[in-house]
Motif scaffolding. Structure first.
Motif, PDB file in Angstrom:
ATOM      1  N   TYR A  59      29.945  25.648  16.178  1.00 29.24           N
ATOM      2  CA  TYR A  59      28.460  25.712  17.038  1.00 29.24           C
ATOM      3  C   TYR A  59      27.905  24.400  16.570  1.00 29.24           C
ATOM      4  CZ  TYR A  59      23.374  26.684  18.472  1.00 29.24           C
ATOM      5  OH  TYR A  59      22.290  26.639  19.404  1.00 29.24           O
ATOM      6  N   GLN A  60      27.757  24.382  15.617  1.00 28.55           N
ATOM      7  CA  GLN A  60      26.763  23.496  14.209  1.00 28.55           C
ATOM      8  C   GLN A  60      26.804  21.611  15.214  1.00 28.55           C
ATOM      9  OE1 GLN A  60      28.351  22.785  10.606  1.00 28.55           O
ATOM     10  NE2 GLN A  60      26.870  24.339  10.035  1.00 28.55           N
ATOM     11  N   GLY A  61      25.491  21.707  15.683  1.00 23.38           N
ATOM     12  CA  GLY A  61      24.997  20.673  16.393  1.00 23.38           C
ATOM     13  C   GLY A  61      25.981  20.076  17.882  1.00 23.38           C
ATOM     14  N   GLN A  62      26.207  21.309  18.942  1.00 26.20           N
ATOM     15  CA  GLN A  62      26.739  21.019  20.088  1.00 26.20           C
ATOM     16  C   GLN A  62      25.462  21.665  20.490  1.00 26.20           C
ATOM     17  OE1 GLN A  62      30.741  21.817  20.744  1.00 26.20           O
ATOM     18  NE2 GLN A  62      31.064  21.625  17.890  1.00 26.20           N
ATOM     19  N   THR A  63      25.797  21.564  21.771  1.00 27.26           N
ATOM     20  CA  THR A  63      24.701  22.058  22.866  1.00 27.26           C
ATOM     21  C   THR A  63      26.067  23.155  23.784  1.00 27.26           C
ATOM     22  OG1 THR A  63      23.864  20.214  23.393  1.00 27.26           O
ATOM     23  CG2 THR A  63      23.720  22.116  25.314  1.00 27.26           C
ATOM     24  N   GLY A  66      25.141  28.695  27.899  1.00 27.72           N
ATOM     25  CA  GLY A  66      24.926  30.290  27.805  1.00 27.72           C
ATOM     26  C   GLY A  66      24.185  30.890  26.515  1.00 27.72           C
ATOM     27  N   ASP A  67      23.968  31.728  26.361  1.00 27.02           N
ATOM     28  CA  ASP A  67      23.392  31.868  25.041  1.00 27.02           C
ATOM     29  C   ASP A  67      23.840  32.531  23.790  1.00 27.02           C
ATOM     30  OD1 ASP A  67      21.063  31.900  26.828  1.00 27.02           O
ATOM     31  OD2 ASP A  67      21.766  34.392  27.600  1.00 27.02           O
ATOM     32  N   TRP A  68      23.298  31.985  23.563  1.00 29.91           N
ATOM     33  CA  TRP A  68      23.833  31.997  21.118  1.00 29.91           C
ATOM     34  C   TRP A  68      23.365  33.447  21.278  1.00 29.91           C
ATOM     35  CZ3 TRP A  68      27.510  31.209  18.523  1.00 29.91           C
ATOM     36  CH2 TRP A  68      27.156  31.747  17.290  1.00 29.91           C
ATOM     37  N   PRO A  69      23.811  33.877  20.780  1.00 36.96           N
ATOM     38  CA  PRO A  69      23.197  35.885  20.768  1.00 36.96           C
ATOM     39  C   PRO A  69      23.000  36.399  19.191  1.00 36.96           C
ATOM     40  CG  PRO A  69      25.536  35.400  21.601  1.00 36.96           C
ATOM     41  CD  PRO A  69      24.775  34.695  20.823  1.00 36.96           C
ATOM     42  N   PHE A  70      23.031  35.161  18.849  1.00 30.16           N
ATOM     43  CA  PHE A  70      22.960  35.534  17.410  1.00 30.16           C
ATOM     44  C   PHE A  70      21.800  35.058  16.439  1.00 30.16           C
ATOM     45  CE2 PHE A  70      27.469  35.617  18.454  1.00 30.16           C
ATOM     46  CZ  PHE A  70      27.470  37.122  18.113  1.00 30.16           C
ATOM     47  N   THR A  71      21.121  35.616  15.235  1.00 25.92           N
ATOM     48  CA  THR A  71      19.600  35.055  14.849  1.00 25.92           C
ATOM     49  C   THR A  71      20.496  34.660  14.400  1.00 25.92           C
ATOM     50  OG1 THR A  71      19.161  37.056  13.570  1.00 25.92           O
ATOM     51  CG2 THR A  71      18.275  36.913  15.962  1.00 25.92           C
ATOM     52  N   LEU A  72      19.480  33.373  13.089  1.00 25.13           N
ATOM     53  CA  LEU A  72      19.937  32.774  11.997  1.00 25.13           C
ATOM     54  C   LEU A  72      20.158  34.105  10.021  1.00 25.13           C
ATOM     55  CD1 LEU A  72      20.451  30.339  10.228  1.00 25.13           C
ATOM     56  CD2 LEU A  72      17.681  30.083  10.267  1.00 25.13           C
ATOM     57  N   GLU A  73      19.532  34.536  10.951  1.00 22.33           N
ATOM     58  CA  GLU A  73      19.639  36.090   9.629  1.00 22.33           C
ATOM     59  C   GLU A  73      20.773  36.592   9.825  1.00 22.33           C
ATOM     60  OE1 GLU A  73      16.555  36.004  11.673  1.00 22.33           O
ATOM     61  OE2 GLU A  73      15.345  34.584   9.952  1.00 22.33           O
ATOM     62  N   GLU A  74      21.315  36.810  11.306  1.00 28.42           N
ATOM     63  CA  GLU A  74      22.635  38.133  11.563  1.00 28.42           C
ATOM     64  C   GLU A  74      23.228  36.368  10.752  1.00 28.42           C
ATOM     65  OE1 GLU A  74      22.007  40.530  15.396  1.00 28.42           O
ATOM     66  OE2 GLU A  74      21.842  38.176  15.226  1.00 28.42           O
ATOM     67  N   ILE A  75      23.609  35.364  10.569  1.00 27.02           N
ATOM     68  CA  ILE A  75      24.424  35.068  10.728  1.00 27.02           C
ATOM     69  C   ILE A  75      24.674  34.571   9.285  1.00 27.02           C
ATOM     70  CG2 ILE A  75      25.637  32.338  10.902  1.00 27.02           C
ATOM     71  CD1 ILE A  75      26.087  33.967  13.077  1.00 27.02           C
ATOM     72  N   GLU A  76      23.206  34.745   8.135  1.00 25.03           N
ATOM     73  CA  GLU A  76      23.633  34.356   7.214  1.00 25.03           C
ATOM     74  C   GLU A  76      24.512  35.666   6.533  1.00 25.03           C
ATOM     75  OE1 GLU A  76      19.472  33.166   6.484  1.00 25.03           O
ATOM     76  OE2 GLU A  76      19.831  30.989   6.855  1.00 25.03           O
TER      77      GLU A  76
END
Length: 89
Positions: A59-63, A66-76
């Motif tokens: 996903y990094q740097g891409q459009t 649809g919705d991105w269903p994850f928060t930064l905290e969840e991914i970390e």
């Protein structure tokens, strides 16, 4: 959602659908986990849990369409746990 007619020239390679990213991330996650010895139902459960880690890398740097269903905290948090299962080479 944008159609192909709404995408500027040269932009087509940076727009991805969430479902396509999820499919790719799940496949990559399965390969990583199989490489370190997971299989069967355990593998499937781990892929269900950790595919967002690989999706975030894609996903990094891409459009995304649809919705991105994850928060930064969840991914970390998921990334830290995933890296303990699958250490970086």
């Amino acid at each position: 959602m944008r159609t192909s007619e709404q995408i500027a020239p040269g932009e087509c390679c940076t727009v991805r659908s969430m479902s396509r990213i999820e499919t790719t991330a799940r496949a990559m996650c399965a390969v990583d986990l199989q490489r370190v010895g997971y299989s069967g139902e355990e593998l499937q459960g781990l892929v269900d849990t950790y595919w967002p880690v690989l999706a975030a890398e894609i996903y990094q740097g891409q459009t995304i369409e649809g919705d991105w269903p994850f928060t930064l905290e969840e991914i970390e948090s998921l990334t830290q746990r995933y890296r303990r299962l699958v250490p970086a080479d």
